[in-house]
Design an enzyme around this catalytic site. Structure first.
Site, short mmCIF file in Angstrom:
data_model
loop_
_atom_site.label_atom_id
_atom_site.label_comp_id
_atom_site.label_asym_id
_atom_site.label_seq_id
_atom_site.Cartn_x
_atom_site.Cartn_y
_atom_site.Cartn_z
CB ILE A 471 -1.00 -0.01 1.18
CG1 ILE A 471 -0.28 -0.10 2.53
CG2 ILE A 471 -1.95 -1.19 1.03
CD1 ILE A 471 -1.24 0.06 3.73
N GLY A 472 2.08 1.08 -0.52
CA GLY A 472 3.02 2.20 -0.57
C GLY A 472 4.15 2.01 0.43
CB THR A 473 4.35 -0.38 3.18
OG1 THR A 473 3.81 -1.44 2.36
CG2 THR A 473 3.21 0.25 3.95
N GLY A 514 2.90 -6.34 8.15
CA GLY A 514 3.18 -6.83 6.81
C GLY A 514 4.57 -7.43 6.65
CB ALA A 515 7.94 -6.04 7.27
CG LEU A 619 13.13 -6.85 6.79
CD1 LEU A 619 11.69 -7.29 6.58
CD2 LEU A 619 14.07 -8.06 6.82
CG ASN A 620 14.58 -1.27 1.40
OD1 ASN A 620 15.01 -0.13 1.60
ND2 ASN A 620 14.38 -1.73 0.18
CE LYS A 622 16.32 4.20 -1.86
NZ LYS A 622 16.42 4.07 -3.34
CD GLU A 694 -0.17 0.81 12.11
OE1 GLU A 694 0.21 -0.17 12.78
OE2 GLU A 694 -1.36 1.02 11.84
MO1 MOS Z 1 -3.62 0.08 9.65
S1 MOS Z 1 -4.51 1.74 10.43
O1 MOS Z 1 -4.04 -1.22 10.63
O2 MOS Z 1 -3.95 -0.03 8.02
#
Ligand code: MOS
Length: 731
Positions: A471-473, A514-515, A619-620, A622, A694
Site C-alpha cells: 500500500i506504498g510501504t 506486513g513485513a 529489511l530495507n 530506504k 506505524e
Molecule cells: Mo492500519 S490503520 O491497521 O492499516
C-alpha cells in the site's frame, strides 16, 4: 512442498546475518517504483475494460431514520442512465469495516448523514452524477440523533478493556507530584491519495473485482458475504494501492455496489468515490477525550497512572479506538486504572486509521509526562529513563526485547538535547519563540497468518507470489530482497507478484504486521529451498553459501543451475503462536522537535524534527525510513492542523476535501531526521524483524506540542494546536 512455522518461541539462529548475497537491509529501490512515478502502474479505477458503465453513489441527506421510497423511475428517465440500484445489500455495507467487524445496520436504516443508499449507473460519469444528484429519496426521519459524544446517552464500557490494579485515588492523594488533566483529539480521516475505487466484472458466474484494498483474503470473503455468494466465485485484484492507512482494510460500499450493478447489467461497472465521498462515507478515527492522571514520588518514579477516555462509533459497530493500547505496558506503576468508554454517535463509522490507539493515546500520554517533568523539575528525557519497566507492568510478562531507553538516548544525542534550558518562553529570536520538546514512541507488534509461494527456476530467476498488498510501504521491495538473499540471486532475477486472491493468501497490510508476516512466509519458503539445494549436494543447509547463482560449499563451487532440473517450488506459511502470549512485543522510539511560535500570530512552524526507532532488523533502509518520514509528517499534521469538523446539527462532515482538511504538506515539513537503533527481536520471527509502518506517528505530535509549551509556556490540550489556541496567551 510447504514450510510451516507457528511462532511459539524465540529463534536465535539469526540466519540472515550469515547469508552472502548482501541485499537484506540495503536501501534497494522499489521494483515497482518506476511504474508508479511514470504513471504506468495500473490502479483499480484505471483498468480499461470493454463496455464499462459508471456508477455514482447516492447518499442519505438525513442523519437517522428510514428510507421509505426511492424514486427510481424519474432517475431512470434521465439521459444515459442505465439503472438505479437500491439493493439492500448495498445499504447494509455502509463503511469500510475491519475484517469480521462488518457494519450491521438493518436494511433501509439510515444511521448517518452521507450513508450510501443507492447506486446510479449510467454510460458516463457525468450522466451518473447528474442522476444521482437528482434522485428523489423519501425518508422517515427520527429526531434527536446524537451527533457528538457529548450528546450521546448511550455510553458503553466494553468488557475486557478496563483495568483496575491497586488504588489510584489513594496513590494520587499520597504522591509527591501529580498530574490530572484532560485532552481532546479530533477525528482523523485516513486521506489516502487514491480515492476508494472498484471495477467489477462478472464472467461465467464469477466476479473479478479490481479494487483498492489492504487485506485481500479477508476482502474476498467480505465481498462474498455481502453478495451472498461463495468466496471461490470472487477474485480481488489490488496490485497497486495508493495508500490505505486503515481506510481500505475492509471493503467499502463502492465494491459491493459495483459488483451488484455489474451482475444486474451484465457489463462491467466502475465506481470511484469522489474526495467528498471519501470523507463522508469512509470510516474515520474517532475523536477522543482523554483524562490522564499521574502520581509520582520525589524522584519522579510513577506510583500510579490513570487513562480514562471516551471514543465513539455508530450503532452496532464493534470497533472502538484502542486508545490505551500502549498505556498497558509503557510505564510501570503499581496503581493503574484504564477506563475505556465508547459512545454511540450518528456520524460516519469509526475504524482503524494510521496506528489506531497509539497515534492519539501515546501522544496524549506523552503530553502528560511532559507536564509531570515540569511539575517535578526533572528533565523530560530523564523522567522517561527513570520509568523504564523491566517487565510488562500489568501482566508481569517479560518483554521480547525492549529498546525504549536506547531509542531515547540515541535520539537525544543526535538532536542535541543535553544542556537544554528547561524554562519555558526563555528564547525569543526576532518575532519567534523557540522551544524544544520530546516524546517516546511505542507501538505493539504482531504477526498474522501469511502464505507465499516461492519458485526457483533453472534459469536462475525466482518468483514470489502472494495476495499480500503493497500500500506504498515497500512490500514489493522487501519480499524481493528476502528471496534474493536466501537464494543468492541478484535482485533483478527475483520478481514479486502481489495483490491477487488467486495467489496464496497473505497477511494483508495493516497494523504494521506486513513485513513480519508476509516477510516470514517468504523466508520460510527460501529456507526450505536452501535445504533442498543442500540435499542435492549432500551437505547440511548451514554449510551452504549461495551467492550470485553459485552454490559454495567447503572449497567447491557449483553453478546453482546445474542443480536444478526443473522449477523448485515451496509454499511458506507462518502463523502466530504462543510467543504472542508468552512475551510482550512492541517497537519503541523517540521523537524530538524544535518549533518556532510567532509571538504576534501564534503560528507554529516546526523547525527541525528527529526520530530514533527500534523495530528489530531493518529489511530495507530506504523503505523503512520512508515509513518513519511519513509517520512523522502525519504527526506534524496531527499536532498543528489536522481535524475533521462535524456539523453540530446533522453530524455531516463539514470539511470534506483536501483544501479544508489540513494534512501537513511540503511547506509544513522541515528536514526530518530518521535513525534506527540496532535491534534484533528473536521472538518476532526468524528474521528478528518487527513492523515499522506505524511507529513513526506514535507520539510524534506530542514532541511538537511539548515544544510549543517550551517555546511559549502554553499547554494546548485540545488538538490540533492551531494559532487561536495559543495567541490569547502571548504578549
Ligand atoms: Mo492500519 S490503520 O491497521 O492499516
Amino acid at each position: 512442498m510447504t514450510a510451516h512455522l507457528k511462532i511459539d518461541g524465540p529463534d536465535e539462529s539469526n540466519r540472515l546475518d550469515g547469508m552472502a548475497q548482501g541485499v537484506i537491509h540495503t536501501p534497494a529501490d522499489r521494483p515497482e517504483g518506476a511504474l508508479k512515478v511514470t504513471g504506468t502502474a495500473t490502479y483499480a479505477a484505471e483498468w480499461q475494460l470493454d463496455g464499462v458503465a459508471t456508477g455514482v453513489l447516492a447518499r442519505a441527506t438525513i442523519t437517522r431514520g428510514k428510507v421509505v421510497q426511492v424514486d427510481v423511475d424519474a432517475a431512470r428517465a434521465l439521459p444515459g442512465v442505465l439503472d438505479v440500484i437500491t439493493d439492500s445489500r448495498l445499504v447494509r455495507n455502509p463503511a469500510q469495516g475491519m475484517a469480521n467487524e462488518s457494519p450491521v445496520q438493518e436494511p433501509e436504516t439510515v444511521s448517518y448523514f452521507g450513508q450510501p443508499i443507492a447506486l446510479v449507473v449510467a454510460e458516463t460519469f457525468e450522466q451518473a452524477r447528474h442522476a444521482a444528484h437528482a434522485l428523489q429519496i423519501r425518508y422517515e426521519t427520527e429526531d434527536g440523533a446524537a451527533v457528538s459524544p457529548e450528546q450521546s446517552e448511550d455510553i458503553d464500557l466494553p468488557e475486557g478493556k478496563q483495568v483496575a490494579q491497586g488504588d489510584l485515588d489513594q496513590a494520587m492523594g499520597g504522591a509527591a507530584f501529580t498530574v490530572d488533566q484532560t485532552w481532546t483529539t479530533p477525528g482523523h480521516n485516513a486521506s489516502a491519495m487514491e480515492p476508494h475505487a472498484a471495477l467489477a466484472e462478472w464472467k461465467d458466474g464469477k466476479l473479478t473485482l479490481h479494487s483498492s484494498n489492504q487485506m485481500l483474503k479477508y476482502n474476498r470473503n467480505e465481498v462474498a458475504d455481502a453478495l451472498g455468494v461463495d468466496a471461490e466465485k470472487v477474485r480481488v485484484l489490488s496490485p497497486y494501492v495508493g495508500g490505505g492507512f486503515g481506510s481500505k482494510l475492509g471493503i467499502g460500499p463502492e465494491a459491493v455496489a459495483a459488483a451488484i450493478a455489474a451482475e444486474k447489467l451484465g457489463r462491467p461497472v466502475r465506481v470511484v468515490m469522489t474526495r467528498q465521498q471519501v470523507y463522508e462515507t469512509v470510516l474515520h478515527r474517532s475523536a477522543s477525550r482523554q483524562r490522564i492522571r499521574l502520581a509520582a514520588d520525589e524522584d519522579g518514579r510513577l506510583l500510579g497512572l490513570g487513562h480514562d477516555f471516551t471514543v465513539y462509533n455508530n450503532v452496532g459497530e464493534v470497533f472502538s479506538e484502542p486508545v490505551a493500547q500502549a498505556t498497558h505496558f509503557t510505564y510501570p506503576a503499581a496503581h493503574r486504572e484504564i477506563v475505556h468508554r465508547v459512545a454511540t454517535v450518528h456520524r460516519v463509522p469509526t475504524g482503524s486509521v494510521r496506528a489506531p490507539g497509539e497515534s492519539i493515546g501515546v501522544t496524549v500520554f506523552e503530553n502528560a509526562m511532559d507536564e509531570l517533568a515540569e511539575a517535578t523539575g526533572i528533565d523530560p528525557l530523564d523522567l522517561r529513563l527513570r520509568n523504564i519497566p523491566d517487565r510488562d507492568p500489568e501482566s508481569g510478562k517479560p518483554f521480547s526485547s525492549h529498546m525504549l531507553a536506547e531509542a531515547l538516548r540515541d535520539g537525544a544525542a543526535r538532536f542535541g538535547w543535553e544542556g537544554r534550558d528547561p524554562k519555558p518562553r526563555a528564547r525569543l529570536e526576532g518575532d519567534w519563540y523557540i522551544g524544544t520538546g520530546m516524546a517516546a514512541a511505542v507501538r505493539v507488534n504482531t504477526v498474522m497468518e501469511s502464505k507465499a509461494r516461492l519458485c526457483l527456476n533453472p534459469d536462475l530467476t525466482a518468483e514470489v507470489e502472494t495476495d499480500m498488498t503493497d500500500i506504498g510501504t515497500g512490500t514489493y521491495a522487501i519480499l524481493t530482497q528476502i528471496a534474493a538473499e536466501l537464494l543468492g540471486l541478484p535482485l533483478s532475477q527475483v520478481t514479486t507478484r502481489l495483490g491477487d486472491t488467486d495467489l496464496p493468501p497473505g497477511a494483508g497490510s495493516g497494523g504494521s504486521w506486513g513485513a513480519s508476516s508476509a516477510g516470514t512466509s517468504v523466508y520460510l519458503a527460501g529456507m526450505k529451498l536452501r535445504e533442498e539445494i543442500a540435499q542435492k549436494l549432500s551437505i547440511a543447509e548451514t554449510d551452504l553459501t549461495l551467492k550470485d547463482g553459485m552454490a559454495i560449499h567447503g572449497n567447491r563451487t557449483t553453478p546453482l543451475s546445474d542443480l536444478l532440473d526443473g522449477p523448485l517450488e515451496v509454499i511458506g506459511h507462518v502463523e502466530g503462536g504462543d510467543a504472542g502470549e508468552t512475551v510482550r512485543q512492541a517497537t519503541y522510539g523517540s521523537h524530538f522537535a524544535e518549533v518556532a511560535v510567532n509571538r504576534h500570530s501564534g503560528e507554529t512552524r516546526v523547525r527541525r524534527m528527529l526520530g530514533s526507532f527500534a523495530c528489530g532488523r531493518v529489511l530495507n533502509e530506504k523503505t523503512a525510513r520512508s515509513q518513519c518520514l511519513g509517520g512523522m509528517t502525519f504527526g506534524i499534521g496531527m499536532a498543528l492542523t489536522e481535524e475533521m469538523l462535524f456539523d453540530p446539527r446533522d453530524g455531516h462532515v463539514a470539511n470534506n476535501d483536501l483544501a479544508e482538511y489540513h494534512l501537513a504538506v511540503n511547506a509544513d515539513v522541515p528536514q526530518l531526521g530518521v535513525h534506527f537503533v540496532p535491534e534484533r527481536d528473536p521472538w518476532a520471527n526468524p528474521m528478528q524483524a518487527k513492523g515499522i509502518g506505524e511507529l513513526g506517528i506514535c507520539g510524534a505530535a506530542a514532541a511538537i506540542t511539548n515544544a510549543i509549551w517550551h517555546a511559549t509556556g502554553v499547554r494546548v490540550r485540545d488538538y490540533p494546536a492551531t494559532l487561536d489556541k495559543i495567541l490569547p496567551y502571548l504578549d
